[in-house]
Enzyme design. Structure first.
Site, PDB file in Angstrom:
ATOM      1  N   TYR A 128       0.851  -1.178   0.000  1.00 56.43           N
ATOM      2  CA  TYR A 128       0.000   0.000   0.000  1.00 56.43           C
ATOM      3  C   TYR A 128       0.895   1.239   0.000  1.00 56.43           C
ATOM      4  O   TYR A 128       2.090   1.159   0.291  1.00 56.43           O
ATOM      5  CB  TYR A 128      -0.936   0.019   1.214  1.00 56.43           C
ATOM      6  N   ASP A 168      -2.181   2.670  10.344  1.00 52.86           N
ATOM      7  CA  ASP A 168      -1.119   1.795  10.855  1.00 52.86           C
ATOM      8  C   ASP A 168      -0.146   1.559   9.694  1.00 52.86           C
ATOM      9  O   ASP A 168      -0.063   0.468   9.134  1.00 52.86           O
ATOM     10  CB  ASP A 168      -1.701   0.483  11.368  1.00 52.86           C
ATOM     11  N   ILE A 169       0.588   2.594   9.353  1.00 50.40           N
ATOM     12  CA  ILE A 169       1.400   2.604   8.139  1.00 50.40           C
ATOM     13  C   ILE A 169       2.821   2.158   8.469  1.00 50.40           C
ATOM     14  O   ILE A 169       3.548   2.844   9.179  1.00 50.40           O
ATOM     15  CB  ILE A 169       1.405   4.006   7.496  1.00 50.40           C
ATOM     16  N   GLU A 170       3.195   1.006   7.925  1.00 52.17           N
ATOM     17  CA  GLU A 170       4.494   0.431   8.246  1.00 52.17           C
ATOM     18  C   GLU A 170       5.356   0.208   7.016  1.00 52.17           C
ATOM     19  O   GLU A 170       6.459  -0.360   7.117  1.00 52.17           O
ATOM     20  CB  GLU A 170       4.297  -0.874   9.027  1.00 52.17           C
ATOM     21  N   SER A 171       4.891   0.639   5.862  1.00 51.60           N
ATOM     22  CA  SER A 171       5.672   0.502   4.632  1.00 51.60           C
ATOM     23  C   SER A 171       5.035   1.361   3.548  1.00 51.60           C
ATOM     24  O   SER A 171       3.996   1.993   3.764  1.00 51.60           O
ATOM     25  CB  SER A 171       5.734  -0.967   4.183  1.00 51.60           C
TER      26      SER A 171
END
Length: 349
Positions: A128, A168-171
């Site tokens: 995403y 919850d942005i991790e990439s």
């Protein structure tokens, strides 16, 4: 008519008893539902897997439940959701889930005073990203129409209207999230409900994926993940690893003058790689953080709901303690708190 009135009054009383989320309070409890993290490690024990969403709205343990996750934005088509085993049916000729049972549960939870929020992103196994302001704005329109107060042919939860969006942005590319939030807020103007915009950054400051978004866009709640990192709560006394002051300052400088910081914690011993502490240690740490940073303290976040079933005494004990010992607005918390139960640990059968 008389019976109907009695039912209505009873329903209102039940709702008021369960309703708890208040953005000005310091005793809110948040969790994530939809990934069944306990079940992922206990594939042979399906009876103890994460329960349907409405199961976590029947008491006062949780005030906000983030539905996880919208995992692929698919900007040229329809977004893709992942809810573990809870829903696997898609709209015809699409990869977009159609989950009417979850939609029904969302409305049940809301009737019980809970806020149910859509969480975007998740762990880096997913794909995403928003690489521009234009992408962010366009995707905000999609989210508004498919999940919030707009209209769309494909609404995964039918007519259920969620209470906001969590990041919850991790990439992935992340330059478009300010535009995303600003566009959502333009949709919120004049809406019949108050929406929540939250984020779940890693505790390492600044967050590698959300840093500029958290400082430049309106954020109601920062669910800082004090686990899976050296800055977990166990290292609170180590100034080289643990830094809460920066998160406090970030909240105070946010465009939202009421922006809050939440202490994100694992809800069970196996819910994260590190950061799980016994109840007494958690209470001691939270007491100190609350005393030092009361003005921005919003409560706690627990990953994830599946552990409520399998570590219930610990989760309910911690939730009750937070609600009894943290203030809400100008009202002081009770001087007495419920007894602290010993932690219990899930074991596979």
């Amino acid at each position: 008519m008389f019976t109907s009135t009695l039912i209505t009054v009873a329903s209102l009383l039940a709702t008021n008893a369960l309703a708890a989320y208040n953005p000005s309070c310091s005793n809110n409890v948040v969790t994530y539902w939809g990934q069944n993290s306990w079940g992922g490690a206990h594939l042979d024990s399906p009876d103890n897997w994460e329960k349907p969403l409405a199961s976590y709205c029947e008491d006062s343990t949780f005030d906000v439940i983030n539905i996880s996750f919208l995992t692929n934005y698919n900007l040229t088509g329809l977004p893709v959701l992942n809810h573990a085993f809870h829903c696997e049916t898609t709209y015809n000729y699409t990869n977009t889930l159609h989950c009417p049972d979850i939609g029904t549960d969302i409305k049940k939870c809301q009737d019980n005073g809970k806020k149910i929020v859509l969480s975007l992103g998740g762990g880096n196994i997913y794909t995403y990203g928003l690489s521009s302001e234009a992408d962010g704005q366009a995707f905000a329109d999609t989210v508004w129409n498919m999940f919030l107060g707009g209209t769309h042919k494909y609404r995964p939860y039918d007519d259920a209207v969620l209470d906001g969006v969590d990041l919850d942005i991790e990439s992935g590319e992340h330059t478009g999230y300010i535009g995303f939030i600003n566009r959502l807020r333009s949709h919120f103007e004049g809406a019949s409900k108050q929406y929540i915009i939250s984020a779940a950054p890693q505790c390492v400051y600044p967050d590698a994926n959300l840093g500029s978004t958290l400082s430049g866009a309106w954020i109601d709640n920062n669910y800082v993940q004090f686990y899976n990192n050296p800055c977990n709560l166990a290292n609170m006394d180590n100034k080289w690893n643990f830094d809460y002051t920066s998160w406090d300052k970030l909240a105070k400088s946010n465009p939202n003058s009421n922006s809050k910081v939440y202490v994100g914690l694992p809800a069970g011993q196996g819910a994260a790689g590190n950061g799980y502490l016994d109840l007494g240690s958690v209470q001691k740490s939270i007491t100190k953080l609350y005393a030092d940073y009361e003005s921005t303290f919003g409560g706690i976040m627990l990953w994830d709901a599946s552990w409520y079933t399998n570590n219930r005494e610990y989760v309910s004990g911690l939730s009750s303690w937070v609600k009894s010992n943290m203030k809400c607005g100008s009202s002081p918390a009770p001087t007495s708190s419920p007894p602290s139960p010993e932690p219990t640990y899930a074991t596979s059968s």
